[in-house]
Every structure is written in structure tokens, then in C-alpha cells.
Design a protein around this motif. Structure first.
Motif, short mmCIF file in Angstrom:
data_model
loop_
_atom_site.label_atom_id
_atom_site.label_comp_id
_atom_site.label_asym_id
_atom_site.label_seq_id
_atom_site.Cartn_x
_atom_site.Cartn_y
_atom_site.Cartn_z
N SER A 74 0.85 -1.19 0.00
CA SER A 74 0.00 0.00 0.00
C SER A 74 0.88 1.23 0.00
N ASN A 116 -5.14 -2.16 -10.33
CA ASN A 116 -5.30 -0.98 -9.48
C ASN A 116 -5.24 -1.33 -8.00
N ARG A 119 -4.37 1.57 -5.52
CA ARG A 119 -5.50 2.46 -5.27
C ARG A 119 -6.52 1.78 -4.36
N ASP A 120 -6.74 0.48 -4.58
CA ASP A 120 -7.69 -0.26 -3.74
C ASP A 120 -7.23 -0.25 -2.28
N ILE A 122 -5.39 2.06 -0.75
CA ILE A 122 -5.63 3.39 -0.18
C ILE A 122 -7.10 3.56 0.15
N ARG A 123 -7.97 3.14 -0.76
CA ARG A 123 -9.41 3.25 -0.52
C ARG A 123 -9.81 2.48 0.72
N THR A 171 -13.02 10.01 0.84
CA THR A 171 -13.07 9.41 -0.49
C THR A 171 -12.21 10.28 -1.40
N GLU A 173 -11.94 9.53 -5.11
CA GLU A 173 -12.11 9.08 -6.50
C GLU A 173 -13.33 9.68 -7.17
N ILE A 178 -10.51 13.03 -9.84
CA ILE A 178 -9.78 12.33 -10.91
C ILE A 178 -9.33 13.33 -11.98
N CYS A 181 -6.40 15.47 -10.68
CA CYS A 181 -5.12 14.74 -10.69
C CYS A 181 -4.57 14.59 -12.10
#
Length: 243
Positions: A74, A116, A119-120, A122-123, A171, A173, A178, A181
């Protein structure tokens, strides 16, 4: 990029390895030229240049293998380093972000290694709690053993904590985030004058990052500009607390 913005904000660029993989501007150019020539992210001929092992770039080979073999579960669990030095008063420093032990999560081990998965991870973390990093600086205390011009040499002075970076649970995303970024530009030369980049590797990076930024903006059909501090923190909540 507008020069007046440099008076207000600073980009901190870090990677998950303490050393840079090339030692000077000439090698920097050769390294990326070999990547382009070979069409590979593993420019073997840059490191092993000929049949004579005494001419091979052994230190760079060791650093490159360290970067290549690093396993990240992570982004919130990894430590990051500037690798190159920056001005600090009349001296020089490097800086680092060290994750809090609370960032380490057993759930990141079970996240499937999809395209991904970082990213998963971090989420999964930020859905439940904040993430924290110690902001550390390392002083150059010996100009010979801790050179400005060769970022492949490890500085041996201790790191000192100067601040805490807190990423609140959130959150990250949404379509707005997006898009933000995708159009974001950054460069080590977007800096306060008293903390500007130092050394031979940072000098060509000034042109490289500027050209990449403008190309990305042109492909995305957006104006070339830097966000204000208020705009950035309205998109991504962060807290930076003194030690």
C-alpha cells in the motif's frame, strides 16, 4: 508555470527508495536514452556497458535492483525519500516521509493484486481511518562523504522529525478529483527560493518536468497553470502539523 507561485508553495517529490539510480547529468541523459532506444523500462546496457566488469555501473546496479525488487502493499505503508538534496539556509538537506505504524494494515495483505491494487489499498484504509506520516529532514554534515552532486551515495546523518502529515479519512475518487489529478503539474523546481533544488541531477529535471507538464496539458486540452493552495486543499483534505 508562473514564477510568483514559487513564492507561495513547494512541490515535494519523493520515491520509495533512498537513493537515485544515476549519479550525474550525463548519466541521466544516457539512462533515459537507453530506455528509449531499447523500448524497455530495464535499460540493461546502461548498467552493463560492455564486456569488462570493471566498467559496469555496480553501484547503480545495486540501487536499480533495490528499486525493482521492492514490494509495495500500500502507498500508505511505504517510506519515501527525496533522494536529491535541497537548499536549507546556507546548507543542504534531504527529506523523507515515514509512515506511522498505524498505517500498517492487515487488510492490505488480502487485497488482490489487480491492475489498481494500490489504489484499492488506499481506498480500503481511508474509508475507515486517517493515515499519518512523519516529515523528516536530514542535514548534510560532511561535504565529502555526503556530496551534493552524487545522489547515488547514501548520507549517513540522522533524520530529524519536523512535522506530521495527516491524511483524514475520505473518499478520493470523485470525477472532480480524478480530473484534478489528471491535469496536475509538479516539478522539484516549484519551490520556495530558500528551499530550491540542488545538484546536477536536479538541473536537467527542471526542463524535463516542465516539458512533460506542458505536453500532458496539451494532450488533455487544458490550460497550463498551477492550482492555488486553497484549490488543492479543497479537493484533497490534508493537515500538516509542526512537530
Amino acid at each position: 508555470m508562473e514564477d510568483e507561485k514559487y513564492e507561495e508553495t513547494q512541490d515535494f517529490l519523493l520515491i520509495d527508495h533512498p537513493l537515485f539510480v544515476v549519479r550525474n547529468p550525463k548519466d541521466y541523459i544516457e539512462f533515459f536514452a537507453e530506455i528509449e532506444r531499447s523500448g524497455s523500462r530495464n535499460p540493461i546496457k546502461f548498467f552493463i556497458n560492455g564486456l569488462n566488469p570493471f566498467k559496469w555501473r555496480w553501484r547503480e546496479i545495486q540501487i536499480g535492483l533495490g528499486i525493482r525488487l521492492s514490494k509495495i502493499r500500500s502507498p500508505l505503508e511505504s517510506q519515501y525519500w527525496s533522494t536529491t538534496p535541497y537548499k536549507y539556509g546556507s546548507g543542504a538537506i534531504k527529506f523523507s516521509l515515514k509512515p506511522s505504524p498505524d498505517n500498517i494494515s492487515t487488510s492490505s495483505k488480502s487485497i488482490p493484486k489487480t491492475e489498481n491494487y494500490l489504489r484499492d489499498a488506499i481506498r480500503e484504509h481511508l474509508n475507515n481511518k486517517e493515515a499519518c506520516f512523519d516529515f523528516l529532514i536530514q542535514f548534510q554534515t560532511d561535504a565529502d562523504k555526503m556530496p551534493i552532486e552524487d545522489p547515488t551515495i547514501d548520507w549517513k546523518s540522522p533524520y530529524q522529525k519536523v512535522a506530521t502529515l495527516k491524511i483524514p479519512a475520505q473518499t478520493f475518487e470523485s470525477p472532480e478529483q480524478i480530473k484534478f489529478c489528471e491535469n496536475l503539474s509538479y516539478t522539484p523546481w516549484h519551490s520556495l527560493p530558500e528551499h530550491r533544488p540542488l545538484g546536477g541531477i536536479n538541473r536537467p529535471r527542471k526542463q524535463v518536468y516542465e516539458l512533460i507538464s506542458r505536453l500532458r496539458n496539451r494532450l488533455n486540452n487544458v490550460p497550463h497553470k498551477e492550482p492555488t493552495t486553497e484549490e488543492f486543499f479543497s479537493i484533497f483534505p490534508l493537515d500538516v502539523l509542526p512537530k
